[in-house]
Design a protein around this motif. Structure first.
Motif, PDB file in Angstrom:
ATOM      1  N   ALA A 123       0.970  -1.201  -0.023  1.00  0.00           N
ATOM      2  CA  ALA A 123      -0.391   0.109   0.173  1.00  0.00           C
ATOM      3  C   ALA A 123       0.591   0.810   0.066  1.00  0.00           C
ATOM      4  O   ALA A 123       0.363   2.160  -0.981  1.00  0.00           O
ATOM      5  N   LEU A 124       1.966   1.180   0.808  1.00  0.00           N
ATOM      6  CA  LEU A 124       2.812   2.568   0.804  1.00  0.00           C
ATOM      7  C   LEU A 124       3.865   2.146   0.495  1.00  0.00           C
ATOM      8  O   LEU A 124       4.820   1.101   0.626  1.00  0.00           O
ATOM      9  N   ALA A 125       5.066   2.626  -0.058  1.00  0.00           N
ATOM     10  CA  ALA A 125       6.405   2.401  -0.234  1.00  0.00           C
ATOM     11  C   ALA A 125       7.535   3.735   0.393  1.00  0.00           C
ATOM     12  O   ALA A 125       6.986   5.034   0.020  1.00  0.00           O
ATOM     13  N   ALA A 126       8.332   3.947   1.122  1.00  0.00           N
ATOM     14  CA  ALA A 126       9.283   5.250   1.181  1.00  0.00           C
ATOM     15  C   ALA A 126      10.591   5.067   1.307  1.00  0.00           C
ATOM     16  O   ALA A 126      10.918   4.247   1.449  1.00  0.00           O
ATOM     17  N   PRO A 127      11.018   6.333   1.073  1.00  0.00           N
ATOM     18  CA  PRO A 127      12.277   5.684   0.669  1.00  0.00           C
ATOM     19  C   PRO A 127      13.040   6.563   2.099  1.00  0.00           C
ATOM     20  O   PRO A 127      12.521   7.064   2.990  1.00  0.00           O
ATOM     21  N   ARG A 128      14.701   6.336   1.690  1.00  0.00           N
ATOM     22  CA  ARG A 128      15.243   6.578   2.891  1.00  0.00           C
ATOM     23  C   ARG A 128      15.325   8.602   2.656  1.00  0.00           C
ATOM     24  O   ARG A 128      15.716   8.786   1.785  1.00  0.00           O
ATOM     25  N   ILE A 129      15.168   9.188   3.856  1.00  0.00           N
ATOM     26  CA  ILE A 129      15.367  10.437   3.832  1.00  0.00           C
ATOM     27  C   ILE A 129      16.551  11.217   4.392  1.00  0.00           C
ATOM     28  O   ILE A 129      16.841  11.480   5.733  1.00  0.00           O
ATOM     29  N   GLY A 170       1.495   5.837  -2.260  1.00  0.00           N
ATOM     30  CA  GLY A 170       0.931   4.876  -2.238  1.00  0.00           C
ATOM     31  C   GLY A 170      -0.056   5.031  -3.489  1.00  0.00           C
ATOM     32  O   GLY A 170       0.021   5.291  -4.270  1.00  0.00           O
ATOM     33  N   ARG A 171      -0.765   3.191  -2.667  1.00  0.00           N
ATOM     34  CA  ARG A 171      -1.156   2.627  -3.466  1.00  0.00           C
ATOM     35  C   ARG A 171      -3.165   3.398  -3.553  1.00  0.00           C
ATOM     36  O   ARG A 171      -3.385   3.164  -2.466  1.00  0.00           O
ATOM     37  N   VAL A 224       3.385  -2.816   3.661  1.00  0.00           N
ATOM     38  CA  VAL A 224       3.902  -1.365   3.888  1.00  0.00           C
ATOM     39  C   VAL A 224       5.906  -1.167   3.665  1.00  0.00           C
ATOM     40  O   VAL A 224       6.151  -1.940   4.462  1.00  0.00           O
ATOM     41  N   ARG A 225       6.489  -0.958   2.740  1.00  0.00           N
ATOM     42  CA  ARG A 225       7.895  -0.940   2.894  1.00  0.00           C
ATOM     43  C   ARG A 225       8.924   0.406   2.865  1.00  0.00           C
ATOM     44  O   ARG A 225       8.379   1.135   2.248  1.00  0.00           O
ATOM     45  N   TYR A 226       9.966  -0.220   3.143  1.00  0.00           N
ATOM     46  CA  TYR A 226      10.780   1.132   3.387  1.00  0.00           C
ATOM     47  C   TYR A 226      12.287   0.478   2.389  1.00  0.00           C
ATOM     48  O   TYR A 226      12.953  -0.277   2.543  1.00  0.00           O
TER      49      TYR A 226
END
Length: 466
Positions: free
Chosen positions: A186-192, A239-240, A271-273
């Motif tokens: 549903a969600l994925a995010a990068p390193r900030i 996000g989806r 949910v993936r990082y």
């Protein structure tokens, strides 16, 4: 039920331990020990395999859900930019908005949501210059409400939320979109990481550059409560749309991103990082605003405790590890022998449950050691971060608490200094580290006092019968 597609490739996460000739897998969060059968061992022989049939699909799905495996994103199909809409909440800061829209690039669907800026005309001009849709709000509703307003205009399958103080790398979004080949993501995010527009970064910026609240570390992870990565910052999220529904809880002005992640996980989404790709954030440089932001983050713990219960507990300890920590904090002659006896007893109990694998005592001792280290880290965080007002009182009246607090502070600084590889000297790093903890802890206590509830400050002791 949505299924992983044929050709979806997974590999064991780097921290997963394979032992006993492939008969034992140890990893994931919470930590699991799996005993794969012959067919699974054949697939995992090189720590990596592709979905080719029903059996390989079932194994891949199980390992992904446990956080023991991760997708090989380079092998997954790309997503067309036409399937993505960018939603950018902004309040003033036209220069930052200009920078972000430039990094997104031309030819993209972008909705700029103006959350009641003081000078909306300037924001509108920046949006128009980059071909973005401009959505002004009559009153300030906060980041969650502004993102939701933009989400309501999205017609594409995927949405990117990017705060105006972000800068996206060219591959940030394309790489994250690979994860959505898994229909349960549903969600994925990068390193900030930090973005520095000037030559003089200052000591606060350099500390944030190595240990920002938004930087979730160098290892990719499945995200869920109590995992190594338990939340994702909304500063940059992909996000989806189908999974997000109406989006964030609009009444939350802080921790709305944590709330969304935990709600999605509760509903069965993944949910993936992904730490292999990055986005950039303009960190604060001045002491007072920096401390204020840390305290503000801390106030969100109260609301999260109301909504998600013990998932927000400042520490999660088993009965044996809690007893071992209390023994060590007592600092008596019997303390170390008592903690060692508890660890030995736990090792024997675990070994009896791991008899299916080879060398169960060795494996049990390793798991117990990991549990002890985790308990020490959480106890240190309680003393220095979440419970520091109580520690401050205690050091005034007890030599044992003074020794415990000093030992915890020294160990914490050394471990974090080595782990982060910061460019800051260790003295200023130590000062910034303690200020970070003091500000966040103060925010947690402020939220608790305002809400008249200590729920966010109470550790959870697992494994108790109710």
């Amino acid at each position: 039920m949505s299924l992983l597609p044929i050709g979806f490739r997974v590999r064991l996460a780097p921290d997963v331990r394979v032992s006993g000739g492939g008969t034992v897998l140890t990893g994931g969060a919470p930590l699991r020990v799996l005993f794969p059968g012959a067919a699974a061992r054949a697939l995992l022989e090189n720590r990596e395999f592709s979905v080719t049939d029903r059996r390989s699909r079932a194994l891949a799905d199980k390992l992904l859900g446990y956080g023991i495996a991760e997708p090989v994103t380079a092998s997954l199909p790309p997503v067309s930019p036409a399937q993505v809409t960018y939603v950018v909440p902004v309040r003033d800061r036209p220069a930052a908005l200009e920078r972000l829209l430039h990094s997104i690039g031309s030819g993209k669907a972008v909705v700029v949501v103006d959350d009641a800026s003081q000078d909306p005309d300037t924001i509108a001009e920046v949006a128009a210059r980059h071909g973005a849709d401009y959505l002004p709000l009559a009153e300030n509703v906060g980041p969650a409400g502004a993102r939701n307003a933009g989400l309501s205009r999205v017609l594409t399958p995927f949405v990117v939320f990017a705060d105006s103080d972000m800068v996206l790398d060219p591959e940030t979004v394309p790489q994250l979109l690979h994860h959505f080949a898994d229909p349960l993501v549903a969600l994925a995010a990068p390193r900030i990481l930090g973005w520095n527009p000037g030559a003089d970064r200052g000591w606060i910026f350099r500390y944030e550059d190595s240990r920002s609240s938004l930087d979730l570390g160098a290892r990719s992870s499945l995200v869920h409560p109590r995992a190594k990565v338990s939340w994702l910052p909304a500063a940059c999220l992909v996000g989806r749309v189908e999974a997000l529904g109406s989006g964030f809880s609009p009444e939350l002005r802080v921790a709305e991103d944590v709330d969304l992640v935990w709600a999605l996980v509760r509903d069965g989404w993944r949910v993936r990082y992904d730490a292999s790709v990055a986005a950039r954030h303009e960190h604060r440089r001045e002491l007072v605003p920096w401390l204020g932001r840390k305290a503000f983050y801390g106030t969100g713990a109260y609301e999260l405790a109301l909504r998600h219960g013990s998932n927000v507990a400042p520490a999660v300890l088993s009965p044996w590890s809690a007893a071992a920590m209390l023994a060590l904090l007592a600092q008596r002659r019997w303390s170390v022998p008592a903690a060692a006896a508890l660890a030995g007893w736990t090792t024997l109990r675990l070994a009896s449950r791991l008899r299916r694998g080879p060398q169960p005592v060795v494996l049990a001792a390793s798991l117990t050691g990991q549990g002890m280290l985790a308990a020490l880290g959480q106890t240190s965080a309680l003393l220095l971060r979440h419970w520091w007002p109580l520690t401050a009182v205690g050091v005034c009246v007890s030599r044992r608490i003074r020794r415990a607090a000093l030992a915890a502070a020294l160990a914490d600084v050394v471990v974090e200094y080595v782990r982060t590889g910061t460019e800051l000297d260790i003295v200023r790093f130590a000062v910034a580290r303690r200020l970070d903890d003091l500000a966040y802890g103060a925010g947690v206590w402020l939220g608790a006092v305002r809400g008249r509830s200590l729920r966010a400050l109470i550790p959870e002791i697992t494994g108790r019968r109710t």
